[in-house]
Design a protein around this motif. Structure first.
Motif, PDB file in Angstrom:
ATOM      1  N   LYS A   1       0.844  -1.187   0.000  1.00 47.31           N
ATOM      2  CA  LYS A   1       0.000   0.000   0.000  1.00 47.31           C
ATOM      3  C   LYS A   1       0.883   1.241   0.000  1.00 47.31           C
ATOM      4  O   LYS A   1       1.809   1.351   0.801  1.00 47.31           O
ATOM      5  N   LEU A   2       0.598   2.156  -0.924  1.00 45.63           N
ATOM      6  CA  LEU A   2       1.358   3.393  -0.997  1.00 45.63           C
ATOM      7  C   LEU A   2       0.876   4.367   0.068  1.00 45.63           C
ATOM      8  O   LEU A   2      -0.320   4.421   0.361  1.00 45.63           O
ATOM      9  N   ASN A   3       1.801   5.154   0.596  1.00 47.21           N
ATOM     10  CA  ASN A   3       1.380   6.136   1.585  1.00 47.21           C
ATOM     11  C   ASN A   3       0.668   7.294   0.889  1.00 47.21           C
ATOM     12  O   ASN A   3       0.715   7.435  -0.339  1.00 47.21           O
ATOM     13  N   ARG A   4       0.021   8.110   1.671  1.00 44.91           N
ATOM     14  CA  ARG A   4      -0.803   9.202   1.129  1.00 44.91           C
ATOM     15  C   ARG A   4       0.028  10.188   0.300  1.00 44.91           C
ATOM     16  O   ARG A   4      -0.418  10.665  -0.742  1.00 44.91           O
ATOM     17  N   SER A   5       1.229  10.477   0.748  1.00 45.56           N
ATOM     18  CA  SER A   5       2.079  11.422   0.013  1.00 45.56           C
ATOM     19  C   SER A   5       2.434  10.890  -1.374  1.00 45.56           C
ATOM     20  O   SER A   5       2.470  11.644  -2.349  1.00 45.56           O
ATOM     21  N   THR A   6       2.698   9.616  -1.468  1.00 46.98           N
ATOM     22  CA  THR A   6       3.033   9.005  -2.755  1.00 46.98           C
ATOM     23  C   THR A   6       1.831   9.066  -3.689  1.00 46.98           C
ATOM     24  O   THR A   6       1.962   9.416  -4.868  1.00 46.98           O
ATOM     25  N   ASP A   7       0.680   8.747  -3.178  1.00 45.79           N
ATOM     26  CA  ASP A   7      -0.553   8.813  -3.954  1.00 45.79           C
ATOM     27  C   ASP A   7      -0.776  10.239  -4.460  1.00 45.79           C
ATOM     28  O   ASP A   7      -1.050  10.463  -5.641  1.00 45.79           O
ATOM     29  N   MET A   8      -0.604  11.210  -3.573  1.00 46.95           N
ATOM     30  CA  MET A   8      -0.770  12.611  -3.956  1.00 46.95           C
ATOM     31  C   MET A   8       0.248  13.007  -5.019  1.00 46.95           C
ATOM     32  O   MET A   8      -0.088  13.702  -5.986  1.00 46.95           O
ATOM     33  N   ALA A   9       1.492  12.573  -4.844  1.00 46.46           N
ATOM     34  CA  ALA A   9       2.549  12.915  -5.797  1.00 46.46           C
ATOM     35  C   ALA A   9       2.217  12.404  -7.196  1.00 46.46           C
ATOM     36  O   ALA A   9       2.392  13.127  -8.190  1.00 46.46           O
ATOM     37  N   LEU A  10       1.738  11.178  -7.282  1.00 46.73           N
ATOM     38  CA  LEU A  10       1.403  10.618  -8.584  1.00 46.73           C
ATOM     39  C   LEU A  10       0.210  11.337  -9.206  1.00 46.73           C
ATOM     40  O   LEU A  10       0.200  11.606 -10.415  1.00 46.73           O
ATOM     41  N   ARG A  11      -0.769  11.679  -8.408  1.00 44.69           N
ATOM     42  CA  ARG A  11      -1.924  12.421  -8.937  1.00 44.69           C
ATOM     43  C   ARG A  11      -1.509  13.801  -9.432  1.00 44.69           C
ATOM     44  O   ARG A  11      -1.944  14.248 -10.491  1.00 44.69           O
ATOM     45  N   ILE A  12      -0.677  14.488  -8.641  1.00 44.95           N
ATOM     46  CA  ILE A  12      -0.213  15.820  -9.024  1.00 44.95           C
ATOM     47  C   ILE A  12       0.623  15.735 -10.303  1.00 44.95           C
ATOM     48  O   ILE A  12       0.466  16.555 -11.210  1.00 44.95           O
ATOM     49  N   ALA A  13       1.491  14.746 -10.388  1.00 41.99           N
ATOM     50  CA  ALA A  13       2.303  14.566 -11.596  1.00 41.99           C
ATOM     51  C   ALA A  13       1.414  14.344 -12.813  1.00 41.99           C
ATOM     52  O   ALA A  13       1.631  14.946 -13.872  1.00 41.99           O
ATOM     53  N   MET A  14       0.407  13.500 -12.665  1.00 45.43           N
ATOM     54  CA  MET A  14      -0.493  13.224 -13.786  1.00 45.43           C
ATOM     55  C   MET A  14      -1.255  14.471 -14.212  1.00 45.43           C
ATOM     56  O   MET A  14      -1.355  14.773 -15.403  1.00 45.43           O
ATOM     57  N   LEU A  15      -1.776  15.199 -13.248  1.00 47.20           N
ATOM     58  CA  LEU A  15      -2.570  16.384 -13.580  1.00 47.20           C
ATOM     59  C   LEU A  15      -1.714  17.443 -14.252  1.00 47.20           C
ATOM     60  O   LEU A  15      -2.130  18.038 -15.251  1.00 47.20           O
ATOM     61  N   THR A  16      -0.528  17.678 -13.742  1.00 50.47           N
ATOM     62  CA  THR A  16       0.329  18.698 -14.359  1.00 50.47           C
ATOM     63  C   THR A  16       0.843  18.228 -15.719  1.00 50.47           C
ATOM     64  O   THR A  16       1.022  19.047 -16.619  1.00 50.47           O
ATOM     65  N   ALA A  17       1.066  16.936 -15.885  1.00 52.53           N
ATOM     66  CA  ALA A  17       1.502  16.416 -17.183  1.00 52.53           C
ATOM     67  C   ALA A  17       0.420  16.608 -18.243  1.00 52.53           C
ATOM     68  O   ALA A  17       0.727  16.861 -19.408  1.00 52.53           O
ATOM     69  N   ALA A  18      -0.816  16.501 -17.840  1.00 51.95           N
ATOM     70  CA  ALA A  18      -1.928  16.628 -18.783  1.00 51.95           C
ATOM     71  C   ALA A  18      -2.219  18.079 -19.159  1.00 51.95           C
ATOM     72  O   ALA A  18      -2.814  18.342 -20.187  1.00 51.95           O
ATOM     73  N   SER A  19      -1.778  18.999 -18.331  1.00 53.27           N
ATOM     74  CA  SER A  19      -2.120  20.409 -18.531  1.00 53.27           C
ATOM     75  C   SER A  19      -1.045  21.145 -19.313  1.00 53.27           C
ATOM     76  O   SER A  19       0.131  21.118 -18.939  1.00 53.27           O
ATOM     77  N   PRO A  20      -1.441  21.831 -20.373  1.00 49.91           N
ATOM     78  CA  PRO A  20      -0.460  22.601 -21.146  1.00 49.91           C
ATOM     79  C   PRO A  20      -0.077  23.915 -20.444  1.00 49.91           C
ATOM     80  O   PRO A  20       0.935  24.518 -20.771  1.00 49.91           O
ATOM     81  N   ALA A  21      -0.867  24.324 -19.477  1.00 52.82           N
ATOM     82  CA  ALA A  21      -0.637  25.602 -18.801  1.00 52.82           C
ATOM     83  C   ALA A  21      -0.123  25.385 -17.379  1.00 52.82           C
ATOM     84  O   ALA A  21      -0.295  24.314 -16.794  1.00 52.82           O
TER      85      ALA A  21
END
Length: 145
Positions: free
Chosen positions: A2-22
């Motif tokens: 099980k990943l800790n909360r910070s790791t989960d957040m990091a992956l979500r943030i990385a995905m969201l910023t990767a998808a955004s051109p701005a």
């Protein structure tokens, strides 16, 4: 594992910023991902140190996915946030089965296999296809017919 909360957040943030051109802000990331702002700020700092994000201070600043971060792997991020600890700690308190136990070795093998799979997934892969546009709808007001 099980990943800790910070790791989960990091992956979500990385995905969201990767998808955004701005560029985006910590406040916008927190709102879109429904996460506490203070936690998002800490995770953004760590991602910036890892080379996943670039941060620009000032009035027109913000957070953006780093230029070559798409080549970094999910395994790289997971290791950075989770550390190299074993799945189970047999040392504290000392397990009486330690000398003859095979479980520890099998758990190490399973953890290595888990990370090996994640090493085969680039951050850029996570936003290809329909995933990227879907990520950009997070936190947006619902469309009414």
């Amino acid at each position: 594992m099980k990943l800790n909360r910070s790791t989960d957040m990091a992956l979500r943030i990385a995905m969201l910023t990767a998808a955004s051109p701005a560029r985006t802000t910590v406040d916008e990331l927190a709102t879109q991902l429904v996460l506490p702002r203070s936690h998002v700020a800490k995770v953004v700092q760590r991602l910036q140190r890892l080379g996943v994000l670039v941060t620009i201070r000032g009035r027109s600043g913000g957070v953006a996915f780093a230029e070559h971060a798409g080549e970094l792997t999910v395994g790289h991020v997971v290791r950075a946030f989770e550390g190299d600890d074993e799945v189970v700690n047999c040392e504290q308190p000392a397990c009486p089965l330690l000398a003859g136990c095979r479980l520890r070795g099998e758990l190490r093998r399973a953890q290595a296999a888990f990370l090996a799979v994640l090493d085969g997934v680039r951050l850029g892969d996570l936003v290809e296809g329909a995933a990227g546009p879907l990520l950009l709808t997070l936190g947006a007001p619902p469309v009414r017919p």
